[in-house]
Design a protein around this motif. Structure first.
Motif, PDB file in Angstrom:
ATOM      1  N   UNK A 123     -23.357 -55.505 -21.923  1.00 13.81           N
ATOM      2  CA  UNK A 123     -22.271 -56.213 -22.614  1.00 13.81           C
ATOM      3  C   UNK A 123     -21.253 -55.273 -23.249  1.00 13.81           C
ATOM      4  N   UNK A 124     -21.648 -54.019 -23.482  1.00 12.62           N
ATOM      5  CA  UNK A 124     -20.737 -53.058 -24.101  1.00 12.62           C
ATOM      6  C   UNK A 124     -19.823 -52.366 -23.089  1.00 12.62           C
ATOM      7  N   UNK A 125     -20.013 -52.638 -21.810  1.00  9.82           N
ATOM      8  CA  UNK A 125     -19.249 -51.930 -20.782  1.00  9.82           C
ATOM      9  C   UNK A 125     -17.832 -52.476 -20.645  1.00  9.82           C
ATOM     10  N   UNK A 126     -16.881 -51.558 -20.562  1.00 12.24           N
ATOM     11  CA  UNK A 126     -15.491 -51.880 -20.234  1.00 12.24           C
ATOM     12  C   UNK A 126     -15.145 -51.144 -18.955  1.00 12.24           C
ATOM     13  N   UNK A 127     -14.755 -51.867 -17.949  1.00 17.77           N
ATOM     14  CA  UNK A 127     -14.319 -51.269 -16.692  1.00 17.77           C
ATOM     15  C   UNK A 127     -12.864 -51.658 -16.481  1.00 17.77           C
ATOM     16  N   UNK A 128     -11.983 -50.715 -16.802  1.00 15.21           N
ATOM     17  CA  UNK A 128     -10.545 -50.993 -16.760  1.00 15.21           C
ATOM     18  C   UNK A 128      -9.813 -49.741 -16.320  1.00 15.21           C
ATOM     19  N   UNK A 129      -9.831 -49.415 -15.011  1.00 12.19           N
ATOM     20  CA  UNK A 129      -9.151 -48.213 -14.528  1.00 12.19           C
ATOM     21  C   UNK A 129      -7.711 -48.156 -15.031  1.00 12.19           C
ATOM     22  N   UNK A 130      -7.390 -47.057 -15.726  1.00 10.08           N
ATOM     23  CA  UNK A 130      -6.093 -46.925 -16.387  1.00 10.08           C
ATOM     24  C   UNK A 130      -5.442 -45.613 -15.988  1.00 10.08           C
ATOM     25  N   UNK A 131      -4.259 -45.666 -15.412  1.00 11.60           N
ATOM     26  CA  UNK A 131      -3.520 -44.451 -15.067  1.00 11.60           C
ATOM     27  C   UNK A 131      -2.968 -43.867 -16.369  1.00 11.60           C
ATOM     28  N   UNK A 132      -3.435 -42.677 -16.726  1.00 11.99           N
ATOM     29  CA  UNK A 132      -3.145 -42.108 -18.039  1.00 11.99           C
ATOM     30  C   UNK A 132      -2.507 -40.733 -17.880  1.00 11.99           C
ATOM     31  N   UNK A 165      -7.225 -49.700  -5.010  1.00 10.69           N
ATOM     32  CA  UNK A 165      -6.060 -50.084  -4.216  1.00 10.69           C
ATOM     33  C   UNK A 165      -5.736 -51.557  -4.287  1.00 10.69           C
ATOM     34  N   UNK A 166      -6.582 -52.339  -4.956  1.00 10.20           N
ATOM     35  CA  UNK A 166      -6.310 -53.768  -5.096  1.00 10.20           C
ATOM     36  C   UNK A 166      -6.942 -54.264  -6.389  1.00 10.20           C
ATOM     37  N   UNK A 167      -6.767 -55.542  -6.672  1.00  8.84           N
ATOM     38  CA  UNK A 167      -7.337 -56.118  -7.878  1.00  8.84           C
ATOM     39  C   UNK A 167      -6.413 -55.977  -9.073  1.00  8.84           C
ATOM     40  N   UNK A 168      -6.851 -56.466 -10.224  1.00  2.95           N
ATOM     41  CA  UNK A 168      -5.995 -56.472 -11.412  1.00  2.95           C
ATOM     42  C   UNK A 168      -5.661 -55.089 -11.960  1.00  2.95           C
ATOM     43  N   UNK A 169      -6.443 -54.075 -11.580  1.00  4.89           N
ATOM     44  CA  UNK A 169      -6.202 -52.728 -12.098  1.00  4.89           C
ATOM     45  C   UNK A 169      -5.547 -51.813 -11.070  1.00  4.89           C
ATOM     46  N   UNK A 170      -4.971 -52.404 -10.040  1.00  6.47           N
ATOM     47  CA  UNK A 170      -4.209 -51.604  -9.074  1.00  6.47           C
ATOM     48  C   UNK A 170      -3.021 -50.982  -9.806  1.00  6.47           C
ATOM     49  N   UNK A 172       0.562 -49.465 -10.908  1.00  6.03           N
ATOM     50  CA  UNK A 172       1.948 -49.738 -10.520  1.00  6.03           C
ATOM     51  C   UNK A 172       2.500 -48.578  -9.693  1.00  6.03           C
ATOM     52  N   UNK A 173       2.053 -47.375 -10.008  1.00  7.75           N
ATOM     53  CA  UNK A 173       2.448 -46.189  -9.236  1.00  7.75           C
ATOM     54  C   UNK A 173       1.521 -46.076  -8.027  1.00  7.75           C
ATOM     55  N   UNK A 174       2.013 -46.514  -6.871  1.00  2.29           N
ATOM     56  CA  UNK A 174       1.182 -46.535  -5.663  1.00  2.29           C
ATOM     57  C   UNK A 174       0.689 -45.139  -5.280  1.00  2.29           C
ATOM     58  N   UNK A 178      -6.323 -44.297  -5.073  1.00  2.00           N
ATOM     59  CA  UNK A 178      -7.304 -43.419  -4.439  1.00  2.00           C
ATOM     60  C   UNK A 178      -7.451 -42.071  -5.100  1.00  2.00           C
ATOM     61  N   UNK A 179      -6.761 -41.843  -6.208  1.00  2.00           N
ATOM     62  CA  UNK A 179      -6.840 -40.550  -6.898  1.00  2.00           C
ATOM     63  C   UNK A 179      -7.463 -40.734  -8.278  1.00  2.00           C
ATOM     64  N   UNK A 180      -8.225 -39.734  -8.694  1.00  2.00           N
ATOM     65  CA  UNK A 180      -8.755 -39.718 -10.058  1.00  2.00           C
ATOM     66  C   UNK A 180      -8.011 -38.712 -10.928  1.00  2.00           C
ATOM     67  N   UNK A 181      -7.334 -37.753 -10.278  1.00  2.00           N
ATOM     68  CA  UNK A 181      -6.542 -36.749 -11.002  1.00  2.00           C
ATOM     69  C   UNK A 181      -5.358 -36.324 -10.151  1.00  2.00           C
TER      70      UNK A 181
END
Length: 261
Positions: A123-132, A165-170, A172-174, A178-181
């Motif tokens: 329940x404590x998990x947050x999965x929200x890929x964020x381009x930072x 590449x899809x879903x709500x956390x795709x 905006x910068x295409x 597929x990249x983590x860094x």
């Protein structure tokens, strides 16, 4: 199956055997002191820290490595993918099978290998890929969770992984899909030679952190601090860009720290 994978599995089996012996042998002993915290809620943030690096007025930063190489960074972007609290394995009443499974997952690196998709999300998990992207004094909020106040947690796990590449956390910068860094800059050697840097990583890398003391039921806000001042130490810039990118990502994760806000 590679030799490294076989060795890791063997190490895991040895560890789990010892853990099972300890858990079963402890049943006749006095209860261990209660550890960990029971937060009423948890929020996760990510922020950059310059440390000994120097901010560049036009954006980015520059830093001198432990080998005397000056590195100028124009762009640095990562993808914090998920964060979660980790239940204490010594928590009273937890089934032995659950303890063994959670320990195996942590030891064998399943969260990183699966990009944070655990079989049973806490329940404590947050999965929200964020381009930072790199920016000073502007943390990113990954998310927050209200907890039932019944699970005792001992650690926190953070994960950087590739943007979906899809879903709500795709993103905006295409270009980040597929990249983590992603890093753009240059390395200036002591001999005056300039090595352009365009580094892209797609692998996942995560780490565990300790939790601060907290009264049961109190809210908890954790900030993952990504430091850049030792990001390039001990790097060989003559290696292939893919190798350098992997090492930079690893260095970023291993030098990060956790703060309570």
């Amino acid at each position: 199956m590679t030799a490294k994978t076989v060795a890791r599995i063997a190490l895991g089996l040895i560890f789990l055997g010892g853990l099972l012996w300890a858990l079963l042998g402890r049943s006749s002993e006095a209860p261990a002191p209660v550890e960990g915290i029971v937060p009423g809620s948890v929020a996760y943030e990510v922020a950059w820290a310059l440390g000994g690096a120097t901010f560049r007025p036009g954006g980015g930063f520059e830093v001198t490595t432990d080998q005397g190489v000056r590195v100028e960074v124009d762009e640095l972007t990562v993808v914090p993918f998920s964060a979660t609290l980790v239940p204490c394995v010594t928590e009273p009443g937890r089934p032995v099978a659950a303890l063994l499974w959670e320990s195996a997952v942590a030891l064998l690196g399943v969260p990183a290998a699966r990009a944070g998709h655990s079989l049973a999300a806490d329940p404590a998990q947050v999965e929200a890929p964020t381009v930072f992207g790199f920016q000073v004094d502007r943390p990113a909020v990954l998310g927050q969770r209200t907890l039932g106040g019944q699970t005792r947690y001992c650690r926190v796990h953070w994960l950087i992984a590739r943007a979906p590449g899809d879903g709500p956390h795709r993103p905006a910068d295409a270009a980040m899909i597929g990249k983590s860094l992603h890093l753009v800059g240059r390395a200036l050697g002591k001999d005056g030679q300039v090595k352009p840097l365009v580094l892209d990583a797609s692998m996942a890398n995560g780490t565990f952190g300790e939790l601060p003391a907290l009264s049961d039921g109190a809210p908890l806000t954790l900030r993952w601090i990504l430091s850049v001042d030792h990001l390039f130490d001990s790097l060989d810039f003559t290696e292939r860009d893919a190798v350098v990118a992997r090492r930079v990502l690893g260095r970023l994760v291993e030098t990060a720290r956790v703060e309570r806000r």
